[in-house]
Design a protein around this motif. Structure first.
Motif, PDB file in Angstrom:
ATOM      1  N   HIS A   1       0.703  -1.119  -0.134  1.00  0.00           N
ATOM      2  CA  HIS A   1      -0.129   0.033  -0.071  1.00  0.00           C
ATOM      3  C   HIS A   1       0.874   1.206   0.207  1.00  0.00           C
ATOM      4  O   HIS A   1       0.430   2.244  -0.293  1.00  0.00           O
ATOM      5  CB  HIS A   1      -0.753   0.158   1.381  1.00  0.00           C
ATOM      6  CG  HIS A   1      -2.022  -0.995   1.219  1.00  0.00           C
ATOM      7  ND1 HIS A   1      -3.213  -0.859   0.405  1.00  0.00           N
ATOM      8  CD2 HIS A   1      -2.011  -2.309   1.933  1.00  0.00           C
ATOM      9  CE1 HIS A   1      -3.885  -2.083   0.683  1.00  0.00           C
ATOM     10  NE2 HIS A   1      -3.245  -2.842   1.648  1.00  0.00           N
ATOM     11  N   ALA A   2       2.088   1.331   0.401  1.00  0.00           N
ATOM     12  CA  ALA A   2       2.928   2.340   0.515  1.00  0.00           C
ATOM     13  C   ALA A   2       3.407   2.830  -0.752  1.00  0.00           C
ATOM     14  O   ALA A   2       4.596   2.519  -0.901  1.00  0.00           O
ATOM     15  CB  ALA A   2       3.945   2.468   1.592  1.00  0.00           C
ATOM     16  N   LYS A   3       2.764   3.505  -1.912  1.00  0.00           N
ATOM     17  CA  LYS A   3       3.053   3.654  -3.141  1.00  0.00           C
ATOM     18  C   LYS A   3       4.249   4.698  -2.948  1.00  0.00           C
ATOM     19  O   LYS A   3       4.306   5.589  -2.249  1.00  0.00           O
ATOM     20  CB  LYS A   3       1.942   4.427  -3.816  1.00  0.00           C
ATOM     21  CG  LYS A   3       0.704   3.412  -4.037  1.00  0.00           C
ATOM     22  CD  LYS A   3      -0.341   3.937  -4.817  1.00  0.00           C
ATOM     23  CE  LYS A   3      -1.565   3.106  -5.213  1.00  0.00           C
ATOM     24  NZ  LYS A   3      -2.573   3.623  -5.726  1.00  0.00           N
ATOM     25  N   GLY A   4       5.269   4.350  -3.884  1.00  0.00           N
ATOM     26  CA  GLY A   4       6.398   5.355  -3.909  1.00  0.00           C
ATOM     27  C   GLY A   4       7.441   5.166  -2.838  1.00  0.00           C
ATOM     28  O   GLY A   4       8.256   5.719  -2.645  1.00  0.00           O
TER      29      GLY A   4
ATOM     30  N   GLY B   1       6.429   6.134   2.248  1.00  0.00           N
ATOM     31  CA  GLY B   1       5.535   5.959   1.073  1.00  0.00           C
ATOM     32  C   GLY B   1       4.458   7.127   0.917  1.00  0.00           C
ATOM     33  O   GLY B   1       4.611   8.125   1.631  1.00  0.00           O
ATOM     34  N   CYS B   2       3.226   6.681   0.700  1.00  0.00           N
ATOM     35  CA  CYS B   2       2.244   8.037   0.286  1.00  0.00           C
ATOM     36  C   CYS B   2       1.456   8.153   1.643  1.00  0.00           C
ATOM     37  O   CYS B   2       0.615   9.060   1.605  1.00  0.00           O
ATOM     38  CB  CYS B   2       1.368   7.341  -0.607  1.00  0.00           C
ATOM     39  SG  CYS B   2       0.632   5.693  -0.550  1.00  0.00           S
ATOM     40  N   GLY B   3       1.502   7.374   2.761  1.00  0.00           N
ATOM     41  CA  GLY B   3       0.993   7.628   3.985  1.00  0.00           C
ATOM     42  C   GLY B   3      -0.489   7.132   3.978  1.00  0.00           C
ATOM     43  O   GLY B   3      -0.671   6.272   2.936  1.00  0.00           O
ATOM     44  N   ILE B   4      -1.208   7.250   4.868  1.00  0.00           N
ATOM     45  CA  ILE B   4      -2.631   6.647   5.166  1.00  0.00           C
ATOM     46  C   ILE B   4      -3.477   7.814   5.027  1.00  0.00           C
ATOM     47  O   ILE B   4      -3.463   8.974   5.775  1.00  0.00           O
ATOM     48  CB  ILE B   4      -2.860   6.012   6.295  1.00  0.00           C
ATOM     49  CG1 ILE B   4      -1.779   4.943   6.541  1.00  0.00           C
ATOM     50  CG2 ILE B   4      -3.963   5.437   6.624  1.00  0.00           C
ATOM     51  CD1 ILE B   4      -1.746   4.317   8.032  1.00  0.00           C
ATOM     52  N   GLU B   5      -4.502   7.573   4.186  1.00  0.00           N
ATOM     53  CA  GLU B   5      -5.710   8.667   4.071  1.00  0.00           C
ATOM     54  C   GLU B   5      -6.254   8.868   5.491  1.00  0.00           C
ATOM     55  O   GLU B   5      -6.401   7.942   6.430  1.00  0.00           O
ATOM     56  CB  GLU B   5      -6.643   8.070   3.231  1.00  0.00           C
ATOM     57  CG  GLU B   5      -6.322   8.188   1.805  1.00  0.00           C
ATOM     58  CD  GLU B   5      -7.541   7.580   0.925  1.00  0.00           C
ATOM     59  OE1 GLU B   5      -8.752   7.548   1.472  1.00  0.00           O
ATOM     60  OE2 GLU B   5      -7.269   6.904  -0.121  1.00  0.00           O
TER      61      GLU B   5
ATOM     62  N   HIS C   1      -0.516   1.402  17.512  1.00  0.00           N
ATOM     63  CA  HIS C   1      -0.944   2.709  16.800  1.00  0.00           C
ATOM     64  C   HIS C   1      -0.350   2.748  15.228  1.00  0.00           C
ATOM     65  O   HIS C   1       0.535   2.301  15.008  1.00  0.00           O
ATOM     66  CB  HIS C   1      -0.421   3.836  17.687  1.00  0.00           C
ATOM     67  CG  HIS C   1      -0.864   3.572  19.290  1.00  0.00           C
ATOM     68  ND1 HIS C   1      -2.050   4.242  19.718  1.00  0.00           N
ATOM     69  CD2 HIS C   1      -0.018   3.090  20.098  1.00  0.00           C
ATOM     70  CE1 HIS C   1      -2.060   3.917  20.970  1.00  0.00           C
ATOM     71  NE2 HIS C   1      -0.937   3.121  21.552  1.00  0.00           N
ATOM     72  N   ALA C   2      -1.191   3.826  14.546  1.00  0.00           N
ATOM     73  CA  ALA C   2      -0.575   4.182  13.309  1.00  0.00           C
ATOM     74  C   ALA C   2      -0.700   5.663  13.183  1.00  0.00           C
ATOM     75  O   ALA C   2      -1.628   6.158  13.759  1.00  0.00           O
ATOM     76  CB  ALA C   2      -1.445   3.338  12.376  1.00  0.00           C
ATOM     77  N   GLU C   3       0.350   6.104  12.608  1.00  0.00           N
ATOM     78  CA  GLU C   3       0.167   7.556  12.361  1.00  0.00           C
ATOM     79  C   GLU C   3       0.902   8.000  11.063  1.00  0.00           C
ATOM     80  O   GLU C   3       1.759   7.205  10.503  1.00  0.00           O
ATOM     81  CB  GLU C   3       0.891   8.240  13.479  1.00  0.00           C
ATOM     82  CG  GLU C   3       2.417   8.249  13.669  1.00  0.00           C
ATOM     83  CD  GLU C   3       2.832   8.636  14.992  1.00  0.00           C
ATOM     84  OE1 GLU C   3       2.204   9.219  15.692  1.00  0.00           O
ATOM     85  OE2 GLU C   3       4.044   8.794  15.176  1.00  0.00           O
ATOM     86  N   ASN C   4       0.630   9.164  10.581  1.00  0.00           N
ATOM     87  CA  ASN C   4       1.321   9.550   9.310  1.00  0.00           C
ATOM     88  C   ASN C   4       2.375  10.675   9.769  1.00  0.00           C
ATOM     89  O   ASN C   4       2.321  11.327  10.850  1.00  0.00           O
ATOM     90  CB  ASN C   4       0.370  10.435   8.429  1.00  0.00           C
ATOM     91  CG  ASN C   4      -0.735   9.629   7.722  1.00  0.00           C
ATOM     92  OD1 ASN C   4      -0.245   8.555   6.966  1.00  0.00           O
ATOM     93  ND2 ASN C   4      -1.871  10.082   7.369  1.00  0.00           N
ATOM     94  N   LEU C   5       3.535  10.468   9.036  1.00  0.00           N
ATOM     95  CA  LEU C   5       4.823  11.262   9.513  1.00  0.00           C
ATOM     96  C   LEU C   5       4.918  12.722   8.616  1.00  0.00           C
ATOM     97  O   LEU C   5       4.260  12.728   7.368  1.00  0.00           O
ATOM     98  CB  LEU C   5       6.100  10.517   9.156  1.00  0.00           C
ATOM     99  CG  LEU C   5       6.103   9.214   9.919  1.00  0.00           C
ATOM    100  CD1 LEU C   5       7.381   8.521   9.170  1.00  0.00           C
ATOM    101  CD2 LEU C   5       6.155   9.337  11.154  1.00  0.00           C
ATOM    102  N   SER C   6       5.153  13.837   9.366  1.00  0.00           N
ATOM    103  CA  SER C   6       5.126  14.988   8.714  1.00  0.00           C
ATOM    104  C   SER C   6       6.089  15.115   7.367  1.00  0.00           C
ATOM    105  O   SER C   6       5.763  15.799   6.664  1.00  0.00           O
ATOM    106  CB  SER C   6       5.584  16.075   9.568  1.00  0.00           C
ATOM    107  OG  SER C   6       6.937  15.549  10.165  1.00  0.00           O
ATOM    108  N   THR C   7       7.037  14.187   7.484  1.00  0.00           N
ATOM    109  CA  THR C   7       8.074  14.058   6.337  1.00  0.00           C
ATOM    110  C   THR C   7       7.548  13.131   5.280  1.00  0.00           C
ATOM    111  O   THR C   7       8.437  13.105   4.218  1.00  0.00           O
ATOM    112  CB  THR C   7       9.566  13.483   7.043  1.00  0.00           C
ATOM    113  OG1 THR C   7       9.106  12.307   7.677  1.00  0.00           O
ATOM    114  CG2 THR C   7      10.069  14.512   8.066  1.00  0.00           C
ATOM    115  N   GLY C   8       6.370  12.492   5.219  1.00  0.00           N
ATOM    116  CA  GLY C   8       5.978  11.738   4.335  1.00  0.00           C
ATOM    117  C   GLY C   8       6.056  10.135   4.920  1.00  0.00           C
ATOM    118  O   GLY C   8       6.802   9.849   5.821  1.00  0.00           O
TER     119      GLY C   8
END
Length: 358
Positions: free
Chosen positions: A257-260, A283-287, A332-339
């Motif tokens: 799922h982590a495109k790129g 990658g692209c992160g989670i919506e 837990h899961a989280e998006n990173l500010s750096t991508g």
């Protein structure tokens, strides 16, 4: 055994709270020579007991003990039980009514919370069933179609086409096996009446990670993976097979799922009596609208091709959450500010059984 432990803890908590508030009441009366605050203090004690313990019993028992304490230590004649004096009798009746109402109210609130939690659990199971229905349909249809084509038109298709169809059947079968393993993990741990519990045993961290790397690289030899673990020898109480499944599920989720994605990291660190496992990708992160339900086993699929349904990460991550919760850990899961995104979970270095033996 757990039932007796709960009874012992609730009884001990009730007695300790009443004793503590009895001391406070004695101190207030000696300091201010004022009895008016004492019933309110004991009512607070009963409310706290009712809120913390299970059922009506402890709250009502605390109510009766509070009435007896008030009559014995704080009303005339002191240090004697006397319910013949109208003031003492009225005070005891009012105190008992108020505390029983408090006990009943808190018990009702807890029951409503329990019903709400059960409803949420049933809703999650229904969502999980819907997700399974969607996710199993595509690979099964592909397997049936490919195998039928090989069986019915074996001589009409080239060897290259037969090999391609057979590989597709193999890949879909492997995915179905992993799906079933995840589902079995969820149902085995989540079944209230099954009596099956997670059996923890001390597991060497290095051996666990080596096994994860071996299985992951066998399936995804071209995927980048950087691993960082402490140099010292560390053992963690766990069901090694289940925790291994959690790590592989999350790593595989990143690959699919982590495109790129060009970097994938597995880090383990020790903080006091806890072990922190991190899987980080760029990658692209989670919506954002999926972050809140990513561990529930189901979310709405948007803009997905039919073939992509079999790569739904909901079931695998739901299994991860179930396994970690069964180990008394958090995930837990989280998006990173750096991508990219970061999945992480925490396990205790010592099991409760080991702590009790010490």
């Amino acid at each position: 055994m757990k039932k007796f432990e709960k009874i012992f803890k609730d009884t001990a908590f009730t007695l300790l709270v009443l004793f503590f508030f009895f001391i406070i009441s004695s101190w207030i009366e000696s300091l201010f020579h004022n009895f008016n605050l004492i019933p309110a203090i004991f009512t607070l004690a009963v409310f706290l007991i009712s809120l913390t313990t299970d059922g009506f019993f402890y709250g009502i028992a605390a109510s009766l003990l509070s009435v007896m304490a008030l009559n014995f230590a704080f009303t005339f004649p002191y240090f004697k039980f006397n319910f013949t004096i109208p003031e003492n009798l009225a005070s005891a009746v009012i105190m008992l009514i108020v505390t029983i109402m408090s006990s009943a109210m808190t018990t009702k609130v807890k029951q409503q919370e329990k019903i709400k939690a059960e409803n949420e659990k049933e809703k999650m199971k229904a969502n999980l069933l819907r997700a399974v229905s969607h996710d199993l349909r595509t690979p099964l249809t592909t397997i049936y179609g490919s195998s039928s084509l090989i069986a019915d038109q074996y001589h009409s298709i080239s060897e290259e086409q037969r090999i391609k169809l057979a590989r597709g059947i193999k890949e879909d079968s492997e995915w179905l096996i992993q799906m079933i393993e995840n589902l079995l993990s969820i149902t085995r741990i989540d079944a209230d009446d099954s009596g099956v519990k997670v059996q923890k045993s001390p597991t060497a961290l290095e051996e666990l990670i080596d096994s994860v790397i071996l299985k992951f690289k066998k399936k995804y030899p071209d995927s980048p993976l950087t691993v960082t673990i402490p140099e010292e020898f560390i053992t963690i109480p766990m069901d090694a097979v289940l925790i291994q499944q959690v790590l592989i599920n999350i790593l595989e989720n990143a690959v699919i799922h982590a495109k790129g994605m060009t970097e994938l990291k597995l880090n383990v660190s020790i903080d006091g009596d806890k072990a922190l496992f991190e899987i980080i990708d760029n990658g692209c992160g989670i919506e954002k609208d999926r972050l809140g339900s990513i561990f529930t086993g189901y979310y709405e699929k948007k803009n997905l091709h039919v073939d992509a349904q079999k790569h739904n990460m909901g079931i695998g991550l739901s299994a991860c959450a179930t396994i970690i919760n069964a180990h008394d850990g958090t995930i837990h899961a989280e998006n990173l500010s750096t991508g990219g995104c970061r999945f992480y979970f925490i396990l205790k270095l010592e099991s409760e059984e080991h702590e009790q033996q010490i």
